[in-house]
Every structure is written in structure tokens, then in C-alpha cells.
Design a protein around this motif. Sequence first.
Motif, PDB file in Angstrom:
ATOM      1  N   ARG A 149      93.378 -51.236  24.295  1.00 48.65           N
ATOM      2  CA  ARG A 149      92.590 -51.685  23.169  1.00 48.65           C
ATOM      3  C   ARG A 149      93.015 -52.879  22.432  1.00 48.65           C
ATOM      4  O   ARG A 149      92.244 -53.630  21.870  1.00 48.65           O
ATOM      5  CB  ARG A 149      92.584 -50.502  22.062  1.00 48.65           C
ATOM      6  N   ALA A 150      94.357 -52.913  22.274  1.00 49.97           N
ATOM      7  CA  ALA A 150      94.990 -54.151  21.527  1.00 49.97           C
ATOM      8  C   ALA A 150      94.641 -55.345  22.551  1.00 49.97           C
ATOM      9  O   ALA A 150      94.252 -56.456  21.873  1.00 49.97           O
ATOM     10  CB  ALA A 150      96.442 -54.064  21.427  1.00 49.97           C
ATOM     11  N   TYR A 151      94.745 -55.213  23.564  1.00 53.50           N
ATOM     12  CA  TYR A 151      94.777 -56.599  24.689  1.00 53.50           C
ATOM     13  C   TYR A 151      93.074 -56.905  24.559  1.00 53.50           C
ATOM     14  O   TYR A 151      93.023 -58.176  24.705  1.00 53.50           O
ATOM     15  CB  TYR A 151      94.998 -56.111  26.030  1.00 53.50           C
ATOM     16  N   ALA A 152      92.193 -55.805  24.445  1.00 47.89           N
ATOM     17  CA  ALA A 152      90.884 -56.360  24.732  1.00 47.89           C
ATOM     18  C   ALA A 152      90.361 -57.150  23.775  1.00 47.89           C
ATOM     19  O   ALA A 152      89.396 -58.076  23.902  1.00 47.89           O
ATOM     20  CB  ALA A 152      90.008 -55.057  24.765  1.00 47.89           C
ATOM     21  N   VAL A 153      90.810 -57.167  22.357  1.00 49.32           N
ATOM     22  CA  VAL A 153      90.401 -58.138  21.597  1.00 49.32           C
ATOM     23  C   VAL A 153      91.032 -59.578  21.521  1.00 49.32           C
ATOM     24  O   VAL A 153      90.678 -60.362  20.822  1.00 49.32           O
ATOM     25  CB  VAL A 153      90.693 -57.619  19.846  1.00 49.32           C
ATOM     26  N   ASN A 154      91.791 -59.658  22.712  1.00 51.68           N
ATOM     27  CA  ASN A 154      92.305 -60.943  22.999  1.00 51.68           C
ATOM     28  C   ASN A 154      93.305 -61.469  21.945  1.00 51.68           C
ATOM     29  O   ASN A 154      93.145 -62.907  21.744  1.00 51.68           O
ATOM     30  CB  ASN A 154      91.118 -62.051  23.547  1.00 51.68           C
ATOM     31  N   PRO A 155      93.961 -60.888  21.470  1.00 55.26           N
ATOM     32  CA  PRO A 155      95.180 -61.329  20.402  1.00 55.26           C
ATOM     33  C   PRO A 155      96.084 -62.398  21.007  1.00 55.26           C
ATOM     34  O   PRO A 155      96.339 -62.268  22.361  1.00 55.26           O
ATOM     35  CB  PRO A 155      95.906 -60.366  19.889  1.00 55.26           C
ATOM     36  N   SER A 156      96.510 -63.490  20.355  1.00 55.88           N
ATOM     37  CA  SER A 156      97.685 -64.258  20.847  1.00 55.88           C
ATOM     38  C   SER A 156      99.029 -63.559  20.638  1.00 55.88           C
ATOM     39  O   SER A 156      99.988 -64.066  21.320  1.00 55.88           O
ATOM     40  CB  SER A 156      97.549 -65.567  20.329  1.00 55.88           C
ATOM     41  N   VAL A 157      98.855 -62.656  19.814  1.00 53.17           N
ATOM     42  CA  VAL A 157     100.176 -62.086  19.423  1.00 53.17           C
ATOM     43  C   VAL A 157     100.141 -60.551  19.513  1.00 53.17           C
ATOM     44  O   VAL A 157      99.207 -59.931  19.066  1.00 53.17           O
ATOM     45  CB  VAL A 157     100.840 -62.310  18.084  1.00 53.17           C
ATOM     46  N   LEU A 158     101.228 -59.809  20.389  1.00 55.75           N
ATOM     47  CA  LEU A 158     101.267 -58.329  20.310  1.00 55.75           C
ATOM     48  C   LEU A 158     102.300 -57.955  19.542  1.00 55.75           C
ATOM     49  O   LEU A 158     103.481 -58.478  19.620  1.00 55.75           O
ATOM     50  CB  LEU A 158     101.246 -57.889  21.938  1.00 55.75           C
ATOM     51  N   LEU A 159     102.017 -56.974  18.525  1.00 51.57           N
ATOM     52  CA  LEU A 159     103.246 -56.514  17.546  1.00 51.57           C
ATOM     53  C   LEU A 159     103.398 -55.141  17.973  1.00 51.57           C
ATOM     54  O   LEU A 159     102.225 -54.172  17.882  1.00 51.57           O
ATOM     55  CB  LEU A 159     102.887 -56.639  16.131  1.00 51.57           C
ATOM     56  N   MET A 160     104.354 -54.469  18.334  1.00 51.28           N
ATOM     57  CA  MET A 160     104.652 -53.271  18.951  1.00 51.28           C
ATOM     58  C   MET A 160     105.635 -52.504  18.173  1.00 51.28           C
ATOM     59  O   MET A 160     106.903 -53.033  18.478  1.00 51.28           O
ATOM     60  CB  MET A 160     104.863 -53.493  20.636  1.00 51.28           C
ATOM     61  N   ASP A 161     105.593 -51.485  17.607  1.00 52.48           N
ATOM     62  CA  ASP A 161     106.603 -50.828  16.867  1.00 52.48           C
ATOM     63  C   ASP A 161     106.626 -49.512  17.424  1.00 52.48           C
ATOM     64  O   ASP A 161     106.294 -48.497  17.424  1.00 52.48           O
ATOM     65  CB  ASP A 161     105.920 -50.547  15.453  1.00 52.48           C
ATOM     66  N   GLU A 162     107.819 -49.596  18.184  1.00 53.37           N
ATOM     67  CA  GLU A 162     108.549 -48.497  18.852  1.00 53.37           C
ATOM     68  C   GLU A 162     107.396 -47.867  19.770  1.00 53.37           C
ATOM     69  O   GLU A 162     107.099 -46.622  19.674  1.00 53.37           O
ATOM     70  CB  GLU A 162     109.146 -47.307  18.059  1.00 53.37           C
ATOM     71  N   PRO A 163     106.500 -48.411  20.635  1.00 56.11           N
ATOM     72  CA  PRO A 163     105.299 -47.789  21.208  1.00 56.11           C
ATOM     73  C   PRO A 163     105.774 -46.918  22.370  1.00 56.11           C
ATOM     74  O   PRO A 163     104.877 -46.074  22.675  1.00 56.11           O
ATOM     75  CB  PRO A 163     104.657 -49.293  21.910  1.00 56.11           C
ATOM     76  N   PHE A 164     106.935 -46.909  22.701  1.00 54.39           N
ATOM     77  CA  PHE A 164     107.281 -45.908  23.757  1.00 54.39           C
ATOM     78  C   PHE A 164     108.227 -44.959  23.389  1.00 54.39           C
ATOM     79  O   PHE A 164     108.647 -44.148  24.158  1.00 54.39           O
ATOM     80  CB  PHE A 164     107.730 -46.663  24.986  1.00 54.39           C
ATOM     81  N   GLY A 165     108.578 -44.951  22.086  1.00 56.84           N
ATOM     82  CA  GLY A 165     109.498 -44.037  21.392  1.00 56.84           C
ATOM     83  C   GLY A 165     109.308 -42.591  21.698  1.00 56.84           C
ATOM     84  O   GLY A 165     110.052 -41.779  21.811  1.00 56.84           O
ATOM     85  N   ALA A 166     107.959 -41.942  21.696  1.00 52.31           N
ATOM     86  CA  ALA A 166     107.882 -40.600  21.829  1.00 52.31           C
ATOM     87  C   ALA A 166     107.664 -40.179  23.278  1.00 52.31           C
ATOM     88  O   ALA A 166     107.103 -39.016  23.362  1.00 52.31           O
ATOM     89  CB  ALA A 166     106.492 -40.409  21.095  1.00 52.31           C
ATOM     90  N   LEU A 167     107.817 -41.088  24.230  1.00 55.31           N
ATOM     91  CA  LEU A 167     107.494 -40.827  25.598  1.00 55.31           C
ATOM     92  C   LEU A 167     108.696 -40.049  26.401  1.00 55.31           C
ATOM     93  O   LEU A 167     109.980 -40.707  26.021  1.00 55.31           O
ATOM     94  CB  LEU A 167     106.786 -42.000  26.209  1.00 55.31           C
ATOM     95  N   ASP A 168     108.623 -39.574  27.380  1.00 56.72           N
ATOM     96  CA  ASP A 168     109.771 -39.035  28.171  1.00 56.72           C
ATOM     97  C   ASP A 168     110.349 -40.291  28.966  1.00 56.72           C
ATOM     98  O   ASP A 168     109.792 -41.342  29.167  1.00 56.72           O
ATOM     99  CB  ASP A 168     109.161 -38.105  29.251  1.00 56.72           C
ATOM    100  N   ALA A 169     111.524 -40.384  29.288  1.00 53.99           N
ATOM    101  CA  ALA A 169     112.335 -41.337  29.737  1.00 53.99           C
ATOM    102  C   ALA A 169     111.399 -42.107  30.994  1.00 53.99           C
ATOM    103  O   ALA A 169     111.543 -43.449  30.972  1.00 53.99           O
ATOM    104  CB  ALA A 169     113.693 -41.130  30.290  1.00 53.99           C
ATOM    105  N   LEU A 170     111.070 -41.323  32.152  1.00 51.14           N
ATOM    106  CA  LEU A 170     110.338 -41.844  33.298  1.00 51.14           C
ATOM    107  C   LEU A 170     109.072 -42.682  32.814  1.00 51.14           C
ATOM    108  O   LEU A 170     108.971 -43.788  33.324  1.00 51.14           O
ATOM    109  CB  LEU A 170     110.192 -40.746  34.327  1.00 51.14           C
TER     110      LEU A 170
END
Length: 258
Positions: A149-170
Motif C-alpha cells: 500500500r505504501a509503495y503503490a502511491v509511489n512515494p520517493s521516501v519510505l518511513l518505517m517505524d519498527e515495521p517487523f517488530g511484532a513478527l516472528d524471527a523467521l
Amino acid sequence: MSEAKISFRNVSKSFPAAGKSFTAIRNLSLDIHNGEIVTVVGPSGCGKSTAMNMVAGLMPHSSGELLVDGKPIDGPGPDRGVIFQQYALFPWLTVRANVEFGLKLQGLDAAARRERAMHYLRLVGLADFAEAYPKTLSGGMKQRCAIARAYAVNPSVLLMDEPFGALDALTRVKLQDQLLDTWSRDRRTVMFITHDVDEAVYIAHRVIVLAANPGRLQEIIEVDLPFPRNDEIRLSPEFTEIRNHVWRAVYQRDASAA
């Protein structure tokens, strides 16, 4: 990656607290270059999320200058896509409709929205789940939907705040690799906040270490490792050396300040 995409120029941010002023960030000066992946690490309370929220335009800075492409930030904009730890998907919309949401706001017609949404769902490996609803997805799949969804609007900057923090290690490792694979195709500028030192080193060109109380720049650590990154890189002595450098910068400093 010579020109600055994001520039902090003596940026400070204060909040009112109990009748006083609490300084979350003090005199932060930093350039993030066009097409660069920068990770931001530091102890709790060092202002990592505050810095990102100011770049996103979600809160104003108190003093200094904060620029994107040399222009002052005065609010959110389509040039900056934001991805949080909590996926913030609309549960009543399908995966494809979630990705199309921002495109609808941009005024694209239905056919163009569908084509672009499907392109990015294929990119993150969710094309087969386009008509599914978020409740049927795993945590990793929900986060991939948020990334699409973030990529689709074609931003030139991606701001990611702990986006994988709640996921399992694998799942976390898989999404790190997928982020780098996607970056290799379009070279967007990425500002990525994490508490995970290994993650910070693995995906970044540079690691920005902030100190706390108040939040301020402590150290910038170059990650002189080749792209594409892979398991061989993760297990290399060079990776371990940089990882240990970042760990000491964050945790030994934090312990000595406690």
C-alpha cells in the motif's frame, strides 16, 4: 547517493509536560541521501519515532530546519510513505482494496488502480490473496500488504517505524530480504527505525545511533558490506564486527548513562 533527500538542520522537538517543557530531540543535524537506506537505533526515549514522525509531517518540529528535497516539511505528503509496526489495514476492505485506497484518493480510475495494486501485490508475493480480507492473513502477510500500500502511491521516501517488530524471527528475516529486493529495483530512500541491532546492520548503508535524555545524534556508523545482502553476509566476520560496534554504541553507552 551524494545529494541529501532528507535534511535535519539543528532540529529540536519539545513537548509540554507537567507545566514544564520536555525536550525529546535536541539539535539534530543529519543528511539522509537520495536512494539510501538508513536505520535508526538507540535506547528507549532517544527520539527515534519522534524524528520519523516529524519527517512524515505528523508532528511539527520546535526549532531548526527539516527539509525533503530542499523544501521545508509542512505536513504529510504523497512523497512520503509511512509504515508502522501495527499494520493499520482497513478490516472491511480486501487486500487489493487496501492497496488501492491511497490511489483512489489520488484520483486514479478503477482500471489504473487495479493494475497498480496488483503490480505491488505481486512484488510482495500477495497476488494470490488480492481478494482476501486482513483477518485471514498472518502477521507477515499483513505487513507485506501495508508495504504494498505504501509503495503503490509511489512515494520517493519510505518511513518505517519498527515495521517487523511484532513478527516472528523467521518472518522478520524474510521481510528484511524482501525489502532489500524491492529497494534494489527502485532505489527509494528509506528511513527505518528498529530496536534490533542485527536488522539495523543487515539492511542499511548507514546506521544512525541516537543517545537519550535528550535525544541527540551520538554516532553514524557506515555499513561497508556489499549488496545484495544474504545469509553469507549475515554470518561473515565483517558483519559481526559492525554489529558489535553498533551494539556497543547503543547498549554500553546506555548502561554508562543509567
